[in-house]
Write a protein that holds these residues in place. Structure first.
Motif, PDB file in Angstrom:
ATOM      1  N   THR A   1      35.360  41.649  38.319  1.00 21.60           N
ATOM      2  CA  THR A   1      36.097  42.624  39.125  1.00 21.60           C
ATOM      3  C   THR A   1      37.258  43.222  38.344  1.00 21.60           C
ATOM      4  O   THR A   1      37.580  44.397  38.521  1.00 21.60           O
ATOM      5  CB  THR A   1      36.629  41.976  40.420  1.00 21.60           C
TER       6      THR A   1
ATOM      7  N   VAL B   1      36.296  46.659  45.764  1.00 18.81           N
ATOM      8  CA  VAL B   1      37.178  46.624  44.594  1.00 18.81           C
ATOM      9  C   VAL B   1      38.630  46.798  45.029  1.00 18.81           C
ATOM     10  O   VAL B   1      39.537  46.135  44.509  1.00 18.81           O
ATOM     11  CB  VAL B   1      36.784  47.714  43.579  1.00 18.81           C
TER      12      VAL B   1
ATOM     13  N   LYS C   1      39.772  43.450  46.515  1.00 18.12           N
ATOM     14  CA  LYS C   1      39.943  42.420  45.482  1.00 18.12           C
ATOM     15  C   LYS C   1      41.142  42.741  44.596  1.00 18.12           C
ATOM     16  O   LYS C   1      41.920  41.836  44.216  1.00 18.12           O
ATOM     17  CB  LYS C   1      38.673  42.343  44.620  1.00 18.12           C
ATOM     18  N   THR C   2      41.341  44.018  44.264  1.00 24.06           N
ATOM     19  CA  THR C   2      42.492  44.404  43.456  1.00 24.06           C
ATOM     20  C   THR C   2      43.787  44.137  44.203  1.00 24.06           C
ATOM     21  O   THR C   2      44.772  43.654  43.617  1.00 24.06           O
ATOM     22  CB  THR C   2      42.404  45.899  43.080  1.00 24.06           C
TER      23      THR C   2
ATOM     24  N   LEU D   1      35.651  45.678  36.140  1.00 19.03           N
ATOM     25  CA  LEU D   1      35.150  46.788  36.947  1.00 19.03           C
ATOM     26  C   LEU D   1      36.282  47.734  37.334  1.00 19.03           C
ATOM     27  O   LEU D   1      36.115  48.964  37.331  1.00 19.03           O
ATOM     28  CB  LEU D   1      34.473  46.245  38.207  1.00 19.03           C
ATOM     29  N   SER D   2      37.452  47.185  37.637  1.00 18.85           N
ATOM     30  CA  SER D   2      38.604  48.022  37.979  1.00 18.85           C
ATOM     31  C   SER D   2      38.984  48.920  36.805  1.00 18.85           C
ATOM     32  O   SER D   2      39.284  50.101  36.982  1.00 18.85           O
ATOM     33  CB  SER D   2      39.790  47.139  38.381  1.00 18.85           C
TER      34      SER D   2
END
Length: 528
Positions: free
Chosen positions: A244, A461, A464-465, A247-248
């Motif tokens: 993640t 995302v 999660k961020t 991915l960010s």
């Protein structure tokens, strides 16, 4: 139904009747007075690529991504491309129905009402201001780095270390970019073609030379790797947290392609051309990222020692470390030039989405009426452009003087804004067209399933961020009362939007009552 004319008087309301098929449409959409038919398909695609700034994105995130996911970096690039591609389909379908320069703002108002739409527009505006300030800072640093390389003087390159010199140079670049954007879409068409062409040509040269150095056995390339198809497997990433995080970063690398959509009222074939241009830009970007990432990894590996991409001493500016070893001292200067060109070109085109979003918000009475003014000669949102330039300069100067850590954390908070307004736009597409999803398989996929999936991925995302940002270790490592400063900045900027929205609701109640840009009204026929 005739094609939308992008040249009515500012503030005019487009009127018409519902189509015979009963489809949803663009009730209440207004002409803004922008110059129509100023940009074609290729020009629109160039705007999308230029705004993303691929060379700048690569030099600033290749190392960070490799540090998070190792050799799975190409897989994470593909994973970041997927939600962006799905959201691009949402933008394409919404643009066909409502080719309005307000894009995300206008579309989410139509789907979810004025308050959600206002916050979506705010997310786009504040994200763009953050990016503009960062681009100006990077362009300034590479300006002095390139000047030092050309003159052969370390003292010239070191001028960037002087805070007053850095800030003044940065403000000068912002002023130039603002002036160019003020003069209209066609003012620098040739320059944009040249700058984007330079970026892609230098990347192609870098990829070719990096592949030739892979396995050469030289001291700088002792950690080179043989290509493996496993690099494209996202499930091979060591942990979900690492995935993640990577991915960010990957999503940030694709941000900005939607700039060509915000120029839709100035584009030839406003219903179809911007959407096609966005898809072209996305394909060019993902191809460039994969080729460069794989070539760099094959040449120097993804480790933390030597020229390895994850080396913490060089990971925030990979090309500065690889230019000489990979391309040699002569051609290496081209890579510095490409980064400067990338940041400078993006600095100019990134004014397009923020100025036109503010213009649309003002035209629909969601912001002060003065921002709805269009320059009579250049057909651009002049006041909105100048205000964005001033805001960028003030933001960067204050953040630089207050703390370098605050500036870094502001950039880290950018991902939150990007996921916020992209996800809302994707959900808006699925909701707005919900009555049409059973008409055909195409409508179900492109208006419903793809946008919904893209929105869900970006929302995940975002969540999660947001969770990770709470930890002070995220970003620069600074905190406020034990909470990560990135979280404080990201959430604080969104809450600032809420405060401004409440203030505007008192000033312009008609918009917030849904009387200006109406929700789910019948489609309008635009008369020639």
């Amino acid at each position: 139904m005739t094609q939308l004319d992008a040249r009515p008087r500012a503030g005019d309301t487009v009127r018409g009747s519902a189509p015979a098929d009963g489809g949803t449409g663009s009730g209440g959409v207004r002409g803004k007075g922008l110059g129509g038919n100023s940009v074609g398909l290729m020009g629109s695609a160039v705007i999308g690529v230029s705004t993303v700034a691929p060379v700048y994105c690569l030099t600033s995130t290749l190392g960070s991504t490799a540090g998070e996911v190792g050799v799975q970096m190409p897989a994470v690039f593909l994973a970041g491309f997927l939600p962006m591609l799905l959201v691009a389909f949402a933008y394409r379908e919404l643009n066909k129905a409502m080719p309005d320069c307000g894009t995300s703002f206008t579309w989410t108002v139509k789907a979810f009402g004025p308050r959600v739409g206002w916050m979506c527009g705010w997310g786009l505006v504040i994200a763009t201001i953050i990016v503009l300030s960062n681009l100006a800072g990077v362009a300034t640093s590479y300006f002095w780095l390139l000047a030092g390389e050309i003159t052969g003087s370390a003292s010239v390159a070191a001028l960037d270390d002087s805070k007053p010199v850095h800030i003044l140079t940065c403000l000068a670049l912002i002023a130039v970019a603002t002036a160019i954007s003020y003069r209209g879409m066609t003012a620098t068409k040739g320059i944009q073609y040249a700058l984007v062409g330079l970026q892609l040509a230098v990347l192609a040269l870098f990829v070719t030379m990096a592949l030739s150095k892979a396995g050469s056995g030289g001291p700088d390339f002792a950690s080179s790797l043989d290509f493996s198809w496993s690099w494209l497997n996202p499930f091979a990433v060591q942990s979900f947290a690492a995935f993640t995080a990577g991915l960010s970063l990957s999503i940030f690398m694709f941000w900005g392609w939607d700039a060509c959509l915000t120029a839709n009222e100035e584009t030839t074939g406003s219903e179809k051309t911007p959407g096609r241009a966005a898809l072209i830009a996305m394909v060019v970007l993902v191809g460039s990222y994969l080729a460069t990432g794989i070539a760099a990894q094959m040449a120097v590996g993804s480790g933390e020692s030597g020229l390895g991409l994850a080396n913490p001493d060089t990971s925030d500016n990979v090309f500065a470390a690889l230019a000489g070893p990979v391309m040699g001292p002569g051609l290496g200067v081209l890579l510095f030039l490409a980064v400067l060109a990338s940041a400078a070109a993006s600095l100019q085109t990134t004014f397009i989405p923020v100025a036109r979003t503010v213009l649309a918000m003002s035209a629909y009475e969601a912001m002060p009426a003065s921002y709805a003014k269009v320059h009579p000669r250049f057909k651009t949102p002049g006041r909105a452009t100048v205000t964005a330039g001033i805001g960028t300069g003030v933001f960067y100067t204050v953040m630089t003087l207050v703390s370098e850590h605050v500036l870094v954390d502001t950039i880290y908070a950018l991902g939150l804004m990007i996921c916020f307004y992209y996800a809302l736009t994707a959900f808006a597409c699925a909701w707005y067209f919900r009555a049409e999803l059973t008409r055909s398989a195409r409508d179900l996929v492109f208006k419903g399933l793809f946008p919904l999936l893209g929105g869900i991925l970006l929302a995940a995302v975002f969540a999660k961020t947001l969770y990770d940002m709470w930890d002070p270790a995220y970003g620069s490592g600074s905190s406020v009362f034990g909470v990560g400063s990135v979280f404080v900045i990201g959430v604080g900027l969104l809450l600032l939007g809420v405060v401004l929205m409440v203030a505007m609701e008192r000033r312009s109640p008609a918009f917030f009552r849904g009387e200006v840009l109406t929700k789910e009204t019948p489609a309008l026929v635009v008369q020639d």
